[in-house]
Motif scaffolding. Sequence first.
Motif, PDB file in Angstrom:
ATOM      1  N   ILE A  56      49.886   4.669  59.256  1.00 45.57           N
ATOM      2  CA  ILE A  56      50.202   4.104  57.937  1.00 45.57           C
ATOM      3  C   ILE A  56      50.837   5.169  57.051  1.00 45.57           C
ATOM      4  O   ILE A  56      51.871   4.938  56.421  1.00 45.57           O
ATOM      5  N   TYR A  57      50.216   6.364  56.999  1.00 43.90           N
ATOM      6  CA  TYR A  57      50.764   7.432  56.173  1.00 43.90           C
ATOM      7  C   TYR A  57      52.185   7.777  56.609  1.00 43.90           C
ATOM      8  O   TYR A  57      53.071   7.955  55.773  1.00 43.90           O
TER       9      TYR A  57
ATOM     10  N   GLU B 128      49.944  -5.110  53.514  1.00 45.28           N
ATOM     11  CA  GLU B 128      49.755  -3.899  52.708  1.00 45.28           C
ATOM     12  C   GLU B 128      48.329  -3.788  52.188  1.00 45.28           C
ATOM     13  O   GLU B 128      47.766  -2.692  52.131  1.00 45.28           O
TER      14      GLU B 128
ATOM     15  N   ARG C  95      54.695   4.918  55.723  1.00 46.31           N
ATOM     16  CA  ARG C  95      54.842   4.790  54.263  1.00 46.31           C
ATOM     17  C   ARG C  95      55.625   5.973  53.706  1.00 46.31           C
ATOM     18  O   ARG C  95      56.459   5.817  52.822  1.00 46.31           O
TER      19      ARG C  95
ATOM     20  N   GLU D  13      46.186  -2.636  54.994  1.00 42.94           N
ATOM     21  CA  GLU D  13      46.417  -1.191  55.159  1.00 42.94           C
ATOM     22  C   GLU D  13      45.629  -0.406  54.119  1.00 42.94           C
ATOM     23  O   GLU D  13      45.014   0.620  54.436  1.00 42.94           O
ATOM     24  N   ASN D  14      45.657  -0.871  52.874  1.00 42.43           N
ATOM     25  CA  ASN D  14      44.930  -0.180  51.810  1.00 42.43           C
ATOM     26  C   ASN D  14      43.430  -0.156  52.095  1.00 42.43           C
ATOM     27  O   ASN D  14      42.757   0.846  51.830  1.00 42.43           O
TER      28      ASN D  14
END
Length: 122
Positions: free
Chosen positions: A81-82, A16, A85, A19-20
């Motif tokens: 990712i978007y 995570e 999520r 990813e950020n």
Amino acid sequence: MIDANSSKPMFVQVAEEIENLILKDVLAEGGRLPSQLEFAQYFSVNPLTVGKGMQILEDCGVVTKQRAVGMYVRPDAKARIYEYRKNAALMDALDDLIVDASVLGLSVDDLCELLRKRGGEQ
């Protein structure tokens, strides 16, 4: 950063956090990722923990491995990712809604009817 006291496994936290970094453009789409050792030092975790986190990202199609060269952020990583999520957040919200509805004695049909009314459909 990584919280050793979290109920979330550290390798998931590593994934995570990477990813950020991608979402914040610290790691560019199409760009080469730091090595497992560099990430391990950055996150203050074992390199094997980083490896497990990077495997998650590879499985999700966020990064790709090039033998003898390294790992790279895929050109469409942010969109991927978007999307997952968003889907995960919606699934969590739906799970909570279903549990609450069950406690209140509402059926799935009742929920659908409420959603139609709320959305303006009749």
